[in-house]
Design a protein around this motif. Structure first.
Motif, PDB file in Angstrom:
ATOM      1  N   VAL A  47       0.844  -1.206   0.000  1.00 36.50           N
ATOM      2  CA  VAL A  47       0.000   0.000   0.000  1.00 36.50           C
ATOM      3  C   VAL A  47       0.876   1.251   0.000  1.00 36.50           C
ATOM      4  O   VAL A  47       0.612   2.205  -0.739  1.00 36.50           O
ATOM      5  N   LEU A  48       1.940   1.253   0.803  1.00 35.67           N
ATOM      6  CA  LEU A  48       2.833   2.413   0.844  1.00 35.67           C
ATOM      7  C   LEU A  48       3.536   2.645  -0.488  1.00 35.67           C
ATOM      8  O   LEU A  48       3.677   3.782  -0.937  1.00 35.67           O
ATOM      9  N   LEU A  49       3.983   1.558  -1.117  1.00 42.27           N
ATOM     10  CA  LEU A  49       4.741   1.692  -2.360  1.00 42.27           C
ATOM     11  C   LEU A  49       3.864   1.927  -3.586  1.00 42.27           C
ATOM     12  O   LEU A  49       4.269   2.614  -4.521  1.00 42.27           O
ATOM     13  N   ALA A  50       2.681   1.345  -3.609  1.00 43.60           N
ATOM     14  CA  ALA A  50       1.912   1.307  -4.851  1.00 43.60           C
ATOM     15  C   ALA A  50       0.698   2.224  -4.901  1.00 43.60           C
ATOM     16  O   ALA A  50       0.105   2.379  -5.964  1.00 43.60           O
ATOM     17  N   PHE A  51       0.317   2.846  -3.800  1.00 42.77           N
ATOM     18  CA  PHE A  51      -0.907   3.648  -3.817  1.00 42.77           C
ATOM     19  C   PHE A  51      -0.854   4.757  -4.866  1.00 42.77           C
ATOM     20  O   PHE A  51      -1.729   4.860  -5.721  1.00 42.77           O
ATOM     21  N   TYR A  52       0.158   5.594  -4.781  1.00 43.53           N
ATOM     22  CA  TYR A  52       0.226   6.730  -5.713  1.00 43.53           C
ATOM     23  C   TYR A  52       0.426   6.289  -7.170  1.00 43.53           C
ATOM     24  O   TYR A  52      -0.251   6.812  -8.064  1.00 43.53           O
ATOM     25  N   PRO A  53       1.336   5.341  -7.458  1.00 41.54           N
ATOM     26  CA  PRO A  53       1.469   4.907  -8.851  1.00 41.54           C
ATOM     27  C   PRO A  53       0.183   4.304  -9.427  1.00 41.54           C
ATOM     28  O   PRO A  53      -0.158   4.563 -10.580  1.00 41.54           O
ATOM     29  N   LEU A  54      -0.543   3.517  -8.624  1.00 45.52           N
ATOM     30  CA  LEU A  54      -1.802   2.950  -9.121  1.00 45.52           C
ATOM     31  C   LEU A  54      -2.848   4.038  -9.335  1.00 45.52           C
ATOM     32  O   LEU A  54      -3.621   3.995 -10.293  1.00 45.52           O
ATOM     33  N   LEU A  55      -2.865   5.029  -8.448  1.00 49.36           N
ATOM     34  CA  LEU A  55      -3.766   6.173  -8.627  1.00 49.36           C
ATOM     35  C   LEU A  55      -3.420   6.918  -9.910  1.00 49.36           C
ATOM     36  O   LEU A  55      -4.303   7.286 -10.693  1.00 49.36           O
ATOM     37  N   SER A  56      -2.135   7.105 -10.154  1.00 43.37           N
ATOM     38  CA  SER A  56      -1.675   7.788 -11.360  1.00 43.37           C
ATOM     39  C   SER A  56      -2.107   7.043 -12.620  1.00 43.37           C
ATOM     40  O   SER A  56      -2.553   7.655 -13.603  1.00 43.37           O
ATOM     41  N   LEU A  57      -1.997   5.718 -12.599  1.00 46.51           N
ATOM     42  CA  LEU A  57      -2.437   4.916 -13.746  1.00 46.51           C
ATOM     43  C   LEU A  57      -3.929   5.089 -13.998  1.00 46.51           C
ATOM     44  O   LEU A  57      -4.365   5.249 -15.138  1.00 46.51           O
ATOM     45  N   GLN A  58      -4.714   5.054 -12.935  1.00 43.24           N
ATOM     46  CA  GLN A  58      -6.157   5.199 -13.098  1.00 43.24           C
ATOM     47  C   GLN A  58      -6.525   6.581 -13.618  1.00 43.24           C
ATOM     48  O   GLN A  58      -7.376   6.709 -14.498  1.00 43.24           O
ATOM     49  N   VAL A  59      -5.886   7.614 -13.096  1.00 38.28           N
ATOM     50  CA  VAL A  59      -6.175   8.981 -13.557  1.00 38.28           C
ATOM     51  C   VAL A  59      -5.888   9.105 -15.047  1.00 38.28           C
ATOM     52  O   VAL A  59      -6.707   9.620 -15.813  1.00 38.28           O
ATOM     53  N   LYS A  60      -4.737   8.607 -15.475  1.00 40.34           N
ATOM     54  CA  LYS A  60      -4.384   8.700 -16.899  1.00 40.34           C
ATOM     55  C   LYS A  60      -5.312   7.861 -17.768  1.00 40.34           C
ATOM     56  O   LYS A  60      -5.626   8.232 -18.886  1.00 40.34           O
ATOM     57  N   ARG A  61      -5.774   6.742 -17.252  1.00 37.39           N
ATOM     58  CA  ARG A  61      -6.718   5.917 -18.022  1.00 37.39           C
ATOM     59  C   ARG A  61      -8.069   6.625 -18.145  1.00 37.39           C
ATOM     60  O   ARG A  61      -8.694   6.594 -19.196  1.00 37.39           O
ATOM     61  N   TRP A  62      -8.522   7.278 -17.065  1.00 34.01           N
ATOM     62  CA  TRP A  62      -9.762   8.066 -17.161  1.00 34.01           C
ATOM     63  C   TRP A  62      -9.567   9.221 -18.153  1.00 34.01           C
ATOM     64  O   TRP A  62     -10.479   9.546 -18.911  1.00 34.01           O
ATOM     65  N   HIS A  63      -8.396   9.835 -18.131  1.00 34.01           N
ATOM     66  CA  HIS A  63      -8.105  10.906 -19.098  1.00 34.01           C
ATOM     67  C   HIS A  63      -8.210  10.379 -20.522  1.00 34.01           C
ATOM     68  O   HIS A  63      -8.683  11.083 -21.413  1.00 34.01           O
ATOM     69  N   ASP A  64      -7.777   9.148 -20.740  1.00 31.78           N
ATOM     70  CA  ASP A  64      -7.840   8.562 -22.065  1.00 31.78           C
ATOM     71  C   ASP A  64      -9.291   8.400 -22.526  1.00 31.78           C
ATOM     72  O   ASP A  64      -9.569   8.432 -23.716  1.00 31.78           O
ATOM     73  N   LEU A  65     -10.189   8.237 -21.578  1.00 33.45           N
ATOM     74  CA  LEU A  65     -11.618   8.129 -21.895  1.00 33.45           C
ATOM     75  C   LEU A  65     -12.289   9.497 -21.919  1.00 33.45           C
ATOM     76  O   LEU A  65     -13.513   9.592 -21.979  1.00 33.45           O
ATOM     77  N   ASP A  66     -11.496  10.561 -21.834  1.00 28.01           N
ATOM     78  CA  ASP A  66     -11.955  11.954 -21.824  1.00 28.01           C
ATOM     79  C   ASP A  66     -12.829  12.255 -20.605  1.00 28.01           C
ATOM     80  O   ASP A  66     -13.803  12.989 -20.673  1.00 28.01           O
ATOM     81  N   LYS A  67     -12.450  11.657 -19.482  1.00 29.64           N
ATOM     82  CA  LYS A  67     -13.125  11.896 -18.205  1.00 29.64           C
ATOM     83  C   LYS A  67     -12.106  12.477 -17.232  1.00 29.64           C
ATOM     84  O   LYS A  67     -10.907  12.253 -17.343  1.00 29.64           O
ATOM     85  N   SER A  68     -12.605  13.168 -16.242  1.00 25.89           N
ATOM     86  CA  SER A  68     -11.744  13.733 -15.219  1.00 25.89           C
ATOM     87  C   SER A  68     -11.139  12.624 -14.365  1.00 25.89           C
ATOM     88  O   SER A  68     -11.748  11.572 -14.149  1.00 25.89           O
ATOM     89  N   GLY A  69      -9.964  12.873 -13.833  1.00 27.04           N
ATOM     90  CA  GLY A  69      -9.330  11.926 -12.929  1.00 27.04           C
ATOM     91  C   GLY A  69     -10.095  11.749 -11.629  1.00 27.04           C
ATOM     92  O   GLY A  69      -9.893  10.784 -10.898  1.00 27.04           O
TER      93      GLY A  69
END
Length: 115
Positions: A47-69
């Protein structure tokens, strides 16, 4: 896009393939940590190591769908988190440039065309 930019920046877009590959890599990391450190310590460190990177991946994937992070917050609701995950895995990209950046499937072709 570099690995550092994919995992630590909240800007830009990534396609499904990139999202799935990074997700699998993080799941492998999770299995390794829980096997080496035990379930409780492995979960905590993951959780300490992966929380922010996984959040970053999800935000960018939502951006790819033209949705807000901010759509990542829908994952807090138990039923919606599964539906959002399925949507991120199955929806095709918004073709061309959108308000979050260039089409990740075109890559450097966009830059070449603009020159």
């Amino acid at each position: 896009m570099s690995i550092v930019k994919v995992t630590f920046s909240l800007k830009g877009r990534i396609n499904r393939k990139t999202y799935i590959l990074f997700f699998i890599a993080f799941m492998v990391l999770y299995v390794i940590l829980t096997e080496i450190l035990g379930e409780n310590a492995g979960n905590g460190l993951f959780v300490l190591l992966a929380f922010y990177p996984l959040l970053s991946l999800q935000v960018k994937r939502w951006h790819d769908l033209d949705k807000s992070g901010w759509w990542c917050l829908a994952g807090i609701v138990p039923i919606l988190n599964l539906l959002c995950f399925i949507r991120l895995l199955t929806r095709k990209v918004t073709e061309g440039t959108n308000r979050f950046g260039d089409d990740p499937l075109l890559g450097s072709k966009v830059e070449t065309l603009q020159v």
